[in-house]
Design a protein around this motif. Structure first.
Motif, PDB file in Angstrom:
ATOM      1  N   LYS A 111      51.523  -4.894   6.653  1.00 44.21           N
ATOM      2  CA  LYS A 111      51.231  -4.683   8.075  1.00 44.21           C
ATOM      3  C   LYS A 111      49.786  -4.295   8.362  1.00 44.21           C
ATOM      4  O   LYS A 111      49.412  -4.127   9.518  1.00 44.21           O
ATOM      5  N   ASP A 132      47.678  -5.927  11.088  1.00 40.36           N
ATOM      6  CA  ASP A 132      48.225  -5.819  12.441  1.00 40.36           C
ATOM      7  C   ASP A 132      47.845  -4.524  13.148  1.00 40.36           C
ATOM      8  O   ASP A 132      48.029  -4.422  14.366  1.00 40.36           O
ATOM      9  N   TYR A 133      47.357  -3.538  12.414  1.00 45.27           N
ATOM     10  CA  TYR A 133      47.097  -2.222  12.997  1.00 45.27           C
ATOM     11  C   TYR A 133      45.679  -1.745  12.719  1.00 45.27           C
ATOM     12  O   TYR A 133      45.454  -0.713  12.098  1.00 45.27           O
ATOM     13  N   GLN A 134      44.727  -2.518  13.198  1.00 46.74           N
ATOM     14  CA  GLN A 134      43.320  -2.165  13.050  1.00 46.74           C
ATOM     15  C   GLN A 134      42.696  -1.999  14.433  1.00 46.74           C
ATOM     16  O   GLN A 134      43.085  -2.698  15.359  1.00 46.74           O
ATOM     17  N   VAL A 191      42.162   1.743  12.321  1.00 43.78           N
ATOM     18  CA  VAL A 191      43.155   2.761  11.996  1.00 43.78           C
ATOM     19  C   VAL A 191      42.479   4.069  11.578  1.00 43.78           C
ATOM     20  O   VAL A 191      41.428   4.051  10.939  1.00 43.78           O
ATOM     21  N   GLN A 209      43.227   4.466  20.023  1.00 45.78           N
ATOM     22  CA  GLN A 209      43.850   3.328  19.353  1.00 45.78           C
ATOM     23  C   GLN A 209      43.958   3.526  17.842  1.00 45.78           C
ATOM     24  O   GLN A 209      44.935   3.117  17.219  1.00 45.78           O
ATOM     25  N   GLU A 210      42.969   4.164  17.227  1.00 44.37           N
ATOM     26  CA  GLU A 210      43.037   4.414  15.786  1.00 44.37           C
ATOM     27  C   GLU A 210      44.251   5.278  15.437  1.00 44.37           C
ATOM     28  O   GLU A 210      44.974   4.991  14.484  1.00 44.37           O
ATOM     29  N   ASN A 268      47.497   3.370  16.040  1.00 43.81           N
ATOM     30  CA  ASN A 268      47.723   2.399  14.966  1.00 43.81           C
ATOM     31  C   ASN A 268      48.204   3.063  13.685  1.00 43.81           C
ATOM     32  O   ASN A 268      49.045   2.511  12.981  1.00 43.81           O
ATOM     33  N   LYS A 303      51.893   3.830  13.962  1.00 46.22           N
ATOM     34  CA  LYS A 303      52.703   2.606  13.824  1.00 46.22           C
ATOM     35  C   LYS A 303      52.666   2.071  12.397  1.00 46.22           C
ATOM     36  O   LYS A 303      53.689   1.663  11.852  1.00 46.22           O
ATOM     37  N   LEU A 304      51.484   2.081  11.795  1.00 45.10           N
ATOM     38  CA  LEU A 304      51.322   1.553  10.443  1.00 45.10           C
ATOM     39  C   LEU A 304      52.174   2.316   9.434  1.00 45.10           C
ATOM     40  O   LEU A 304      52.840   1.721   8.585  1.00 45.10           O
TER      41      LEU A 304
END
Length: 198
Positions: free
Chosen positions: A89, A92-94, A96, A123-124, A127, A130-131
């Motif tokens: 993943k 998808d999560y950058q 982070v 956002q970091e 993410n 979520k990551l």
């Protein structure tokens, strides 16, 4: 999850160890050092890594693995399942948030058993949650139930939170989980109560 502090005088750095794909002897040395530095706990789940737990050296940024930029600051010891779920993943999560960020605990806050961002536009931090599935419902539920059980047990024992957790640690360290939750809920420095593994 809590901020991870990497040791400038780590044995990994002193011994100039590098992760070598397929070299189990070399990588076992790194794993043992990380285990000691993390006092036996998975960085992501904050659960104790028992003898029967599958554990991995996690390359936080997997794109660095096998490159000259991969280093001690990118390595954490984690439960195998969390490493496995994260590995596919990453892209998808950058961008982070890194687990060693000095403002980690201010950006990802503990809130009554859950982890959330302190700023909705961070956002970091979003993410990272979520990551690593820090918002995983099952894990959050386990964390909340653990804290509730320990609060009930503490009231029965009738001792201070610090004394209570010292008793648990001395009896069987596997009774300790969710270090940041313990710190936040019981207002004790659980990290410094933990022994350094041999």
């Amino acid at each position: 999850m809590r901020r991870v502090i990497k040791n400038d005088d780590s044995e990994v750095k002193k011994s100039n160890l590098g992760y070598i794909e397929g070299n189990s002897n070399n990588n076992l040395k790194i794993s043992k050092i990380l285990y000691k530095e993390q006092k036996g706990f998975c960085i992501y789940t904050e659960e104790y890594l028992g003898r029967a737990d599958a554990r991995d050296i996690e390359h936080f940024d997997p794109t660095l693995k096998g490159t000259s930029d991969d280093s001690y600051s990118n390595w954490f010891l984690v439960k195998h399942q969390w490493n496995k779920e994260k590995s596919s993943k990453w892209a998808d999560y950058q961008p982070v948030l890194h687990p060693t960020a000095s403002d980690f605990n201010e950006r990802i806050v503990y809130d009554d058993g859950d982890y959330r961002v302190s700023e909705l536009d961070d956002q970091e931090a979003i993410n990272l949650i979520k990551l690593l599935k820090l918002d995983d419902i099952i894990l959050a539920d386990e964390r909340k139930k653990y804290i509730q059980r320990k609060a009930k047990e503490l009231s029965i024992y009738g001792v201070s939170p610090e004394d209570f957790f010292k008793i648990l640690i001395d009896d069987d360290i596997k009774q300790i989980s969710y270090l940041r939750a313990i710190h936040e809920e019981f207002k004790i420095d659980i990290w410094n109560l933990l022994p350094n593994p041999q």
